[in-house]
Structures are given as C-alpha cells and as structure tokens.
Design a protein around this motif. Structure first.
Motif, PDB file in Angstrom:
ATOM      1  N   THR A 221     -17.038   1.459 -18.562  1.00 23.34           N
ATOM      2  CA  THR A 221     -17.935   2.476 -19.096  1.00 23.34           C
ATOM      3  C   THR A 221     -17.806   3.769 -18.307  1.00 23.34           C
ATOM      4  O   THR A 221     -17.744   4.868 -18.861  1.00 23.34           O
ATOM      5  CB  THR A 221     -19.385   1.961 -19.055  1.00 23.34           C
ATOM      6  N   ASP A 273     -19.165   0.895 -26.669  1.00 22.89           N
ATOM      7  CA  ASP A 273     -19.228  -0.029 -25.542  1.00 22.89           C
ATOM      8  C   ASP A 273     -19.482  -1.432 -26.084  1.00 22.89           C
ATOM      9  O   ASP A 273     -20.116  -1.593 -27.115  1.00 22.89           O
ATOM     10  CB  ASP A 273     -20.358   0.389 -24.600  1.00 22.89           C
ATOM     11  N   GLU A 274     -18.999  -2.405 -25.384  1.00 28.28           N
ATOM     12  CA  GLU A 274     -19.158  -3.803 -25.793  1.00 28.28           C
ATOM     13  C   GLU A 274     -18.766  -4.013 -27.255  1.00 28.28           C
ATOM     14  O   GLU A 274     -19.554  -4.480 -28.072  1.00 28.28           O
ATOM     15  CB  GLU A 274     -20.585  -4.251 -25.525  1.00 28.28           C
TER      16      GLU A 274
END
Ligand code: ADP
Ligand code: MG
Ligand code: ZN
Length: 623
Positions: A221, A273-274
């Motif tokens: 990140t 993200d993710e």
C-alpha cells in the motif's frame, strides 16, 4: 507510520465539491429524540385512564352512588365519578375487570350509564401506528447510511474511493526502503505518468495495470502511494471489499463510477487494495456462488479492457493471495505486470529501520545493523512496530533517548506477538527441528553439487519451524541435472536426519517433500531430464505468473502419467539412499551441529564452516 494514515484520512474527500453528507440526512440522534417524545405521548394517551382503584373500592363507590358512568372494556373497567363541584372536571378512574356477574344488575339498579369499550381510543391507535411507522422509517434510514455513502438511494452506485489530490500525497520513494527491485520496476510507470505524451507520441505500449504481490506488511500500500507521490498525480484509492455489497448491481456501478471519475482526473492512479476480496476466482464463492461479486468482477474486467491507458490512467492493485485471483485479471491488457514485494533481507531491514528511526531520538550506540540481524523474517510493518514499541518503552522509563535495551525489548515483544500468530515450540519440537535443519545443512555440504549453506536457524518464521538458507540466495536460472538432484538431496536431508536420530518421522518435512517432489516432477515432465521418458516436455502452457501456480491440464496419456510417476519416484528414492549414506557417515557432525543450534538457535556461515572443519564452502561460492 500511523500518523500519515491519520493525515490522509483527514485530507481525503469522498467527492470534491459536494456538500458534506452529514447535513443532508437527519442524524440518528435527532430521530431518537423524536422517538422518545412519541413514546411518551403514546404512553400518556394509552394510559390516561385516571386513578387506579381496587375492585372492592369501585364496588363500594358504586353502592354509595358516587359513580357517574362506566365503560366496560376487555380487561379493565374505566369510568367517571360524579362531580363533587360543578366546575371541576369529572374524576376518572380505572379498575381491573374481574368476573362479576352481578355487576350489570347493580349498575341497572343504580341507574348508572354504562357501555362497552373496545380497547384504545382512536387517538391512542393513531399514536401507536405513528410510532410503528416512525421506527420503520428510522431503520430504513440507518440501513441506507450503513450500506451507502450518501443519504439517498441514488448514491449507492457511487464508488467509495478515497480521493487524494496530487499535492496531498507526501509519501515518496524515500519513505519506502528495502524493496529496491519493486521500486525499480515501478519507475517506468512513474515516468509515464509524469509525461504521458512522451510515450504516446512514440506509439509505445503502456502497461495498463501493475499488481503488487507479497506477504502482508511488506509495504504494498505504501509503495502504491509512493508511486503517486513521485509522479505527482491524483490517487484514487479503494479497497476491494468496498465493491462487495449486499445489493446486486451496486458493486458493478461503483466500478463504472470509479473509472469515469478516474478518466476525468487523468493522468492519475487507481489503486485497488486487497484485490482478492473482489477478484476471487469466479465460481469460488463458499456460500453458493456470489452473483454480485461476479458481476462486479466482470464489470472491472470490462472497464479495464475498455479504456485506453494512453489517456493516462494506470491501475494498480495489491494482494497477498495471488493464487485465488481470477486468472482473467492477469491476462495481457489487464494486470499484465506483476511486481513481487518480498520480505526484506538483512540490508533491506536495516534501511527500513533507518526510515522509521528518523522521527525517533536515538541514544548513542543504537546500531540498526544489529537490530536488522536480530529480526529475520520481519516485514516492514513489523520493523515499524519495533521502532514504535521501543520509543514507547523509553518514554515509559523517562529516558531522554531510545537506547539499545529498549530496542532489544521491543524486538522481543514484537516476536512474541508474531509467535502467538504462528506457534511456540516445545522442547522436543525444538530438538527435532535442530536435527532436521542440521540434516539439511549437512546434506548440502557433502553433496558435491548442492548450494553451500549460508545460515541455519531454528527460529520459527510463520509456519516454518526452522530454516536453512543457501548461498547464493538468488534463484538461479540455469541449473544442471546434477545440481537439481543435489538440491532434492538437500531437501531430503532434514527428514533423513529425523529418521536416523529419533527412529521416527514427523510431519515437519511436508513442505520439503513437496518441493523436492516438484523439482523431480519438473525434471521429468519439463526439462527432459529423464532417461526413460527422454527429451519430451509434457507441459504445454503454464502461466508464468508466480511459478508454480496455475498449471494447465496435462497433455499426455494415462500411460505416460504412470511412467512419469515411476520416474519421479525413482529419482526421489535414489537420492534418498544417497543422502542417507552421507548423513550416516557424518553422524558425529550431525550431533555437533544440532547441539550448537539448540544452544544458539542460529548458526552463521563462518561458524558453520568451523564446525564442519572445512574451508571449501567459500571456494565453492566462487565457481
Ligand atoms: P501491505 O500493504 O503490504 O500490507 P503496508 O504498505 O500497509 O503493507 O505497510 C504497513 C506499514 O509498514 C507502512 O505504513 C509502513 O509504515 C511500514 N512499512 C512496510 N513496508 C515498508 C518499507 N518497505 N519501507 C518502509 N516502511 C514500510
Ligand atoms: Mg495493504
Ligand atoms: Zn526442512
């Protein structure tokens, strides 16, 4: 750096130029108040039946002729007493109804007006229904707030991306340490974002998406933000889980919204993200297919195909579970570039520690190199945690600066936290692990074509109880057949040592066996290194992404499959015998190594060579 995240959160806006959402919807507190007032009113109306009397009191009053009129209800009798004074309001009363067959006769006798009564007055009914309606509306409103970003249904489909203006991101590559290779790979993307025209005028092909892959806490990140910071472009950040919603179609429309927002801001970066939350392989949902997620994923694929990266939008994503991603996401034209963000090595750890120590006052003699050496397996987030813990400890002890003892203790604390997540070894397990690792190391030392030992450790990392590291540490691309065989041999060494010493085997060698078998299988199936099967490759097409994942179905007959199995087994068996002989010859060394390991937990290369009494391993390195 928790502080930075805090700052980011404050700076971010859901949608620039829009009213803050709080003002457009009634706050729950306001609604609660209304509910309370309504409740009190309802109670008042429902229960304004006057004073409660005992039934006997009522009967006495009846006989004394004090009663004006009576209403007989389902469960209660209400009524009015006769006025004592003409100006006064009549006094109302209520009494529970009991089975009294004489009551009507007595009422007749006294010539009292009486009537039946059905439940509540109209006003009470009105209030009750109003209340139910109000609660319903409130639940709905709360639901909207919980589900969607805005106060109205229309805002459901808006993406919940966090938007950062180009000058908001203060993170640069200087804040990211120890993962230089990943940084280097991202340089091209930064160049492009800075000057898209330069690239497009030459007709060069720009990568559409970069996928950061690596264990949690390694700085994925952070790295994505740093790319935006370095390029000085806006950054649209959203978590994959934000797309997965209760209502079908919401996620897909969020994706659409995200991309149209991005296009209007280009050049910019979209960061998901993710990604695994959204990009799970289709048809993998545990709860019987998740149509909504599939739709969302499809929409993402469509959007990625549909837009042209020459407009200056780069899509980045991060995941620590690449193996569950839908393969379609990894095709060319989508996340066609995968960047591996690995756990940092000792030098990397030192650099990361230095980045985080910048904001901390350090005492003389605090040596990041030593700390780095003591923290194998730590990721960036763990190291940031160590520095933070140390600073807290020093503050608690009223110190002027953080010294080495604080650092040492902080490491122990973080390790304890990590151990809780994995497991703590018993004494017996430690002994077995010591022999197991010593077995690997010895096998590697005495097999002529194996890679020399760099370090042996029985400090648990994640799920592995111990580790034997080899030199050189980088993967080699060209290996000879005998090198591959000896690599299998080193892997079997651990299991064989357990057998020799404890006359029993454990399940600890599972991973070794798996990897050894994989190598043997690849030698037979892919490298054409088997004499019986010859120069044939039986793999047609395997995804180059993260070697080992995503093999296609085999392209051979059952007969061949059987032959392959036989060959793999032969390689394994022969190697096993070879290594067993070696270890048996050197049982004394095996014992010596295991003892040192039990004592110190780690053996570095120099000491290892001393124990073996052999100086050739450094010479081997040169060749
Ligand atoms: P990931 O996204 O890979 O799980 P993060 O980027 O969220 O990891 O990292 C969490 C924190 O750990 C970061 O905010 C940073 O403080 C620290 N960190 C992680 N990796 C690094 C690194 N390579 N250099 C400096 N700090 C790092
Ligand atoms: Mg992350
Ligand atoms: Zn092993």
């Amino acid at each position: 750096m928790a502080n930075d995240q805090e700052k980011d959160r404050k700076n971010s806006q859901e949608e620039p130029g829009k009213k803050p959402k709080e003002s457009s919807s009634p706050s729950p507190i306001w609604l609660l108040l209304l509910l309370l007032v309504g409740g009190i009113a309802a109670y008042y109306f429902l229960h304004f039946e006057g004073e409660t009397m005992l039934y006997s009191e009522f009967k006495t009053a009846l006989r004394q002729g004090k009663i004006q009129r009576v209403f007989i209800g389902e469960s209660a009798i209400t009524g009015e007493l006769k006025r004592t004074n003409e100006k006064k309001e009549p006094i109302r009363f209520t009494t529970p109804k009991i089975n009294d067959p004489q009551l009507l006769q007595e009422l007749e006798a006294q010539q009292i007006q009486y009537s039946g009564k059905d439940g509540h007055s109209w006003i009470a009914n009105f209030v009750t229904w109003g209340l139910i309606l109000l609660i319903g509306v409130m639940i709905l409103l709360l639901l909207f707030r919980w589900v969607g970003p805005g106060s109205s249904v229309m805002a459901f489909g808006k993406s919940r991306a966090r938007f950062y203006e180009e000058d908001e991101i203060k993170i640069s590559f200087n804040d990211v340490a120890g993962i230089d290779e990943a940084k280097e790979e991202l340089m091209e993307i930064i160049e492009f974002l800075k000057k898209p025209e330069k690239f497009t005028s030459l007709g060069g092909k720009i990568p559409k998406g970069a996928l950061l892959v690596g264990p949690p806490g390694t700085g994925k990140t952070l790295l994505a933000k740093a790319v935006a910071g370095e390029a000085g472009v806006p950054f649209l950040s959203i978590s994959g889980s934000a797309f997965v919603e209760l209502f079908v179609g919401v996620g897909a429309s969020r994706v659409r919204d995200l991309f149209s927002q991005a296009e209007s801001k280009a050049p910019c970066i979209i960061f998901i993200d993710e990604l695994d939350a959204l990009g799970k392989s289709r048809g993998m949902g545990a709860m019987g297919g998740h149509d909504e997620r599939e739709q969302t994923l499809n929409q993402l694929l469509v959007e990625m195909d549909g837009f042209d990266s020459r407009h200056g939008v780069i899509i980045m994503a991060a995941t620590n579970r690449p193996e569950i991603l839908d393969q379609a996401l990894l095709r060319p034209g989508r996340f066609d570039r995968q960047i591996f963000v690995d756990r940092p090595d000792i030098l990397g750890r030192e650099q990361i520690l230095e980045v985080h120590a910048k904001d901390v006052k350090l005492a003389e003699g605090v040596d990041m190199k030593t700390i780095a050496a003591r923290t194998p397996g730590f990721v960036g987030a763990d190291l940031a945690n160590v520095i933070n813990e140390a600073a807290l400890l020093a503050a608690r002890r009223d110190k002027q600066a953080v010294d080495m003892s604080d650092m040492e203790e902080a490491i122990d604390r973080v390790v304890a936290g990590l151990e809780k997540k994995s497991r703590v070894m018993t004494k017996k397990e430690k002994e077995i692990t010591a022999y197991h690792e010593a077995g690997h190391a010895l096998a590697a030392t005495f097999l002529p074509n194996a890679t020399p030992v760099h370090k042996v450790s029985i400090i648990p990392r994640g799920f592995a109880l111990g580790i034997t590291m080899f030199l050189p540490t980088e993967e080699r691309y060209v290996m000879t057949k005998s090198e591959l065989l000896d690599r299998i041999g080193s892997m079997l060494g651990g299991r064989i040592a357990e057998e020799l010493i404890f006359q029993e085997i454990t399940n600890g060698a599972r991973d070794d066996l798996m990897r050894a078998t994989d190598i043997a299988r690849m030698m037979v199936k892919e490298y054409g290194m088997s004499d019986t099967l010859g120069l044939v490759t039986f793999e047609s097409n395997y995804s180059s992404f993260l070697e080992g994942y995503g093999y296609n179905d085999a392209q051979h007959s059952d007969q061949t499959a059987y032959q392959i199995d036989v060959e793999v087994k032969r390689i394994m068996d022969e190697t096993y015998v070879r290594v067993r002989v070696i270890l048996q010859e050197h049982l004394d060394l095996l014992n010596a190594l295991a003892q040192v390991l039990l004592e110190k937990e780690v053996i570095e290369r120099e000491e290892f060579d001393q124990i073996i009494g052999k100086t050739t391993s450094s010479a081997l390195l040169e060749t």
